[in-house]
Each structure stands twice: as structure tokens, then as C-alpha cells.
Scaffold this motif. Sequence first.
Motif, PDB file in Angstrom:
ATOM      1  N   ASP A  16       0.855  -1.179   0.000  1.00 42.55           N
ATOM      2  CA  ASP A  16       0.000   0.000   0.000  1.00 42.55           C
ATOM      3  C   ASP A  16       0.903   1.245   0.000  1.00 42.55           C
ATOM      4  O   ASP A  16       2.079   1.158   0.355  1.00 42.55           O
ATOM      5  N   ASP A  18      -0.246   5.076   0.973  1.00 45.30           N
ATOM      6  CA  ASP A  18      -0.488   6.060   2.041  1.00 45.30           C
ATOM      7  C   ASP A  18      -0.677   5.403   3.409  1.00 45.30           C
ATOM      8  O   ASP A  18      -1.542   4.547   3.571  1.00 45.30           O
ATOM      9  N   GLY A  19       0.137   5.791   4.364  1.00 47.80           N
ATOM     10  CA  GLY A  19       0.055   5.218   5.708  1.00 47.80           C
ATOM     11  C   GLY A  19       0.913   3.969   5.855  1.00 47.80           C
ATOM     12  O   GLY A  19       1.103   3.465   6.953  1.00 47.80           O
ATOM     13  N   THR A  20       1.409   3.472   4.717  1.00 47.58           N
ATOM     14  CA  THR A  20       2.285   2.292   4.746  1.00 47.58           C
ATOM     15  C   THR A  20       3.697   2.720   4.351  1.00 47.58           C
ATOM     16  O   THR A  20       4.626   2.639   5.157  1.00 47.58           O
ATOM     17  N   ASP A 173      -0.233  -3.336   4.554  1.00 41.91           N
ATOM     18  CA  ASP A 173      -1.235  -2.278   4.412  1.00 41.91           C
ATOM     19  C   ASP A 173      -1.619  -1.777   5.799  1.00 41.91           C
ATOM     20  O   ASP A 173      -1.801  -2.579   6.718  1.00 41.91           O
ATOM     21  N   ASP A 174      -1.747  -0.451   5.955  1.00 43.97           N
ATOM     22  CA  ASP A 174      -2.111   0.079   7.281  1.00 43.97           C
ATOM     23  C   ASP A 174      -3.610  -0.040   7.562  1.00 43.97           C
ATOM     24  O   ASP A 174      -4.040   0.156   8.693  1.00 43.97           O
TER      25      ASP A 174
HETATM   26 MG   LIG Z   1      -3.060   3.088   3.433  1.00 47.46          MG
END
Ligand SMILES: [Mg+2]
Length: 219
Positions: A16, A18-20, A173-174
Amino acid sequence: MKANINWKSIKTVLLDMDGTLLDLNFDNYFWQEYLPIHWGSLNNIDALSAKKQLRYWYAKEVGTLSWYSLDFWTERLNFDVLELKSDVQHLIKYRPHAETFLQRLNESDFFVVMVTNAHEDLIKMKIEKTNIDIFFDRIISAHTIGHAKEEEPFWKKLQLEVPFNCDETLLIDDNLMVLRAARKYGIRNLLTIEKPDSLRPEQETAEFDAIYSFQDIIF
Ligand SMILES: [Mg+2]
């Protein structure tokens, strides 16, 4: 839960964005603060009420493609959301050790695929800031597939696009809803992120193994 990856059993790595790999602070700040205030000032609505209204609209779309669609929000809010995003693009940055991790994957024999719910135009903006595309064999947006990653058909269609063996695949993945959909589909190795947003507290990672930084699983 501490992560333990048997790298010898892995052929495909799905990541992933974004955030990962990238700090979720950019997206959180934009959607929770910057955009509501901008929309409020265009419509003579105070910041607090604007945030409340936006949160209500977001909650209705969570986990769907619309939530991740710049076109959807551009139409709903009546201004160019992508253009507004570029105002805060200085906040786009890698999470701790993500670049080193990507470099190592790239030098190894893994097939490395970015799977993201982000809109294609937003992927482009992030590539311009980070050059993140150089590390990937393929970059797949949920908007091309036609389903968000939270939805099971995404994974079926992804496998037609990028053949992978579920037993030999790792997904990081977050988003726990995404991991649950991938687990249901049969992807064997799943990892989440303890702290997707550098400025917010750690998330409750529940039933999934989690990493704090990519240094935890560097091989
Ligand atoms: Mg994400």
C-alpha cells in the motif's frame, strides 16, 4: 504482535502507499483540517461546523471507491480538490526506513507491486515528490480496477491483472479493513503498520502482525 516474515516463501510483495510507505499525516491533515476549513470559508461556514459536516459525509463513503475519488469530492464540494491538495504537498514524505526497504526489495528477485486506493492523479503528485515509482514492477490503482481494496472483487480482478500465488504473497497495508478483505480472499502473509501517521498515536492493530518501522522486517 511482532512480525515474523519467512522471506524465502515469498515471491510477490504487494504494498500500500499512504500510511504504509508514505506518512499518512499528509492525507489526514488535508482531509480533516485543510479541506474543511477551505470549504467552510468558501461557503461562509465556521471551521468547527465545516469539519463536522465533512466528517459526516466522509463516514458515509468509508471503504468505497468514492471516498478515495478526487472527482467525487470535487463534484460534491464544488472546487478542485487535487489543486487544493498541491497546497500542502510539502507534507508528502516517506515513513521511517521505507526507502531503504524498497531499495532492498528492488535489488532482490521479488515481484513488487504497489496496490493503492489512491486516485491516479494523486499517485502522480506523490511520485513527483518522492520518485517512489522507481521501486515497483507495477503500480495498480483501485480506480483502474473499479473496486476499493476493502471490497473482495478487487483482489479477484487484481489477480487477473498481476498473476500471484496467494501462498507466496505478502501484503503490507495500514488499513485493517483492507487486510480483512485480502485474508478472506486467501492471501497468506499479511502485515499492518503500528503508526501510519507520524503525528498521531499508534493504531489498534487487532488480529494482524504489525511493524513500527520497516527496519523491523528488513532482510
Ligand atoms: Mg493506506
